[in-house]
Design an enzyme around this catalytic site. Structure first.
Site, mmCIF file in Angstrom:
data_model
loop_
_atom_site.group_PDB
_atom_site.id
_atom_site.type_symbol
_atom_site.label_atom_id
_atom_site.label_comp_id
_atom_site.label_asym_id
_atom_site.label_seq_id
_atom_site.Cartn_x
_atom_site.Cartn_y
_atom_site.Cartn_z
ATOM 1 N N SER A 1 1.033 23.866 47.492
ATOM 2 C CA SER A 1 2.101 23.692 49.012
ATOM 3 C C SER A 1 1.889 22.398 49.070
ATOM 4 O O SER A 1 0.731 21.795 49.246
ATOM 5 C CB SER A 1 1.658 24.792 49.894
ATOM 6 O OG SER A 1 2.747 24.879 50.857
ATOM 7 N N GLU A 2 3.044 21.672 49.381
ATOM 8 C CA GLU A 2 3.093 20.221 49.537
ATOM 9 C C GLU A 2 2.422 19.551 50.776
ATOM 10 O O GLU A 2 2.265 18.524 50.862
ATOM 11 C CB GLU A 2 4.640 19.461 49.475
ATOM 12 C CG GLU A 2 5.511 19.910 50.176
ATOM 13 C CD GLU A 2 6.439 21.063 49.762
ATOM 14 O OE1 GLU A 2 5.840 22.013 49.061
ATOM 15 O OE2 GLU A 2 7.430 21.501 50.492
#
Lengths: 232, 217
Positions: free
Chosen positions: B45-46
């Site tokens: 997840s960025e």
């Protein structure tokens, strides 16, 4: 050496109208709650705020937006905030939307002394308009410039008197890069400790980047999207 | 026609053992629910985590552990957490093997639009522009048509672009299509959907070669 100040008020001494301020956080996760609340109380205005998001209507940077203290936002994603959208669409608020990775890199490079860099993000889109394009390895890249700020305001989990910092979970997000990019970097921590208490092997932000640090109080740590699963 | 879980289930078939995968918000998030038991896939997840796990049990939510959709999550054993600059270094540096994201429009040359409707919705691009500009392998998860019944697979995108010539594969409620130099190439149809129906719902160039198999879910 002692970078400790008493509270948000002391930490933000010298902050003024029209300054450029970086604020760490992703959504409401890892935001400097104490300093935001102090900025609301100070009533400073015409601010340029660099922050990945703009809070929600009644928390985070949304509080500064409500009081119309922000002139310009530099962010990557600003959903979840009706007041923001209203001010943007009506033209009251200037908004520079930039790709999230470019935003993180621009802060990091600002602190690292690299004035500009090339990235493929945004090529062929509105983001690329007016920017220098150069091909590397057969692929077009945009020239992006570094960002710095008069104040970088950061939230960490633990920190010591020298400004060494450790973050918790995904509350780390933009905080380390922004901590590097402030002319004055202010940190609020959940737990202020003595030098030597934090293992040097696990420091996320070395104290050299930090000018002022204080023990924060009354963290609300609001959750934007509470998602759970049911125990089987 | 597939529902959103069906789309996610079909995309999960693309996953390979050892891959690091970034899932966008919406239908892509559901892909994590359909990973085969015999492979190991690490979800990124960025906002800064590799090894994102399922949602926490009630009462175990941690405000300091969220995904890019700001949802509370858990960390898998072997997870790692890092800052945003490092997160996008792994995206830009092509260390992530697959990116799955939603779209409002895709063109038959692989352009994608998913961040802005001028004058109406301006939420921002988040990490999408970095992801589509750098990822080698981009799969789009979306419905074939919008709410007005208009095709989202177009000769040219009408909305502001997120990236150019980047989409490799599209999985919709009606079909799996690849983007080729000659336009969309029909790979599979969804259960109960005919090739003629896909043709009618696709505004961009569409190549249909030979017998088109039905998705196996």
């Amino acid at each position: 050496m002692n970078k400790v100040v008493k509270n948000a008020k002391e930490a933000l001494a010298g902050i003024q109208d029209s300054m450029t301020i970086m604020l760490g956080g992703f959504g409401l996760c890892g935001i400097p709650e104490n300093c935001i609340s102090e900025m609301v109380d100070l009533g400073i205005k015409d601010l340029t705020c660099i922050s990945n998001n703009a809070g929600v209507d009644d928390f985070g940077l949304g509080l500064l937006l409500q009081k119309k203290q922000i002139k310009k936002m530099i962010s990557s994603y600003v959903g979840e905030n009706d007041e923001f959208e209203r001010q943007m669409l009506s033209g009251e608020l200037e908004v520079d939307l930039i790709p999230q990775g470019s935003l993180a890199a621009r802060c990091y490079m600002g602190g690292a002394g690299v004035p500009a860099f090339y990235t493929p993000a945004g090529y062929g889109t509105e983001v690329g308009e007016g920017k220098e394009v150069r091909e590397f390895n057969g692929k077009p890249h945009l020239l992006e410039t570094a960002l710095t700020a008069d104040f970088a305001i950061v939230k960490a989990w633990k920190g010591d008197r020298f400004g060494n910092l450790i973050y918790k979970g995904t509350a780390r997000n933009f905080n380390p890069a922004m901590a590097m990019a402030g002319k004055i970097t202010v940190v609020e921590v959940e737990e202020l400790v003595e030098p030597g208490e934090l293992d040097p092997n696990f420091i996320h932000t070395p104290g050299v980047f930090v000018q002022r640090i204080f023990q924060g109080v009354n963290y609300e740590k609001r959750i934007e999207q509470r998602t759970v699963r049911v125990k089987a | 026609m597939l529902d959103k879980n069906g789309i996610a289930q079909r995309i999960a078939q693309e996953l390979q053992d050892g891959w690091y995968v970034n899932l966008g918000i919406g239908i892509p998030t559901l892909v994590a629910n359909f990973v085969r038991d015999d492979i190991n896939v690490v979800f990124q997840s960025e906002n800064g985590i590799l090894g994102m796990g399922p949602f926490p049990f009630e009462g175990e939510e941690d405000a300091d552990l969220i995904n890019a959709g700001k949802q509370t999550i858990t960390a898998m054993p072997g997870a790692s957490i890092f800052d945003s600059a490092t997160s996008f270094a792994m995206i830009r540096g092509q260390h992530i093997q697959l990116t799955v994201l939603g779209a409002m429009e895709v063109s038959d040359s692989g352009d994608i639009a998913n961040w802005k409707i001028p004058g109406k919705m301006v939420k921002g691009m988040g990490g999408a522009m970095d992801l589509v500009a750098s990822a080698d392998n981009i799969v789009v998860a979306m419905r074939h048509m919008n709410r007005k019944g208009e095709s989202k697979l177009l000769p040219e995108c009408s909305l502001p672009l997120t990236g150019v010539k980047c989409v490799k594969r599209i999985v919709t409620d009606m079909a799996v299509l690849d983007v080729t130099d000659q336009g969309f190439k029909l790979i599979e149809t969804a259960p109960g959907v005919t090739v003629e129906e896909v043709k009618a719902a696709t505004a961009g160039r569409l190549i249909v070669e030979g017998d088109i198999p039905e998705m196996q879910l």
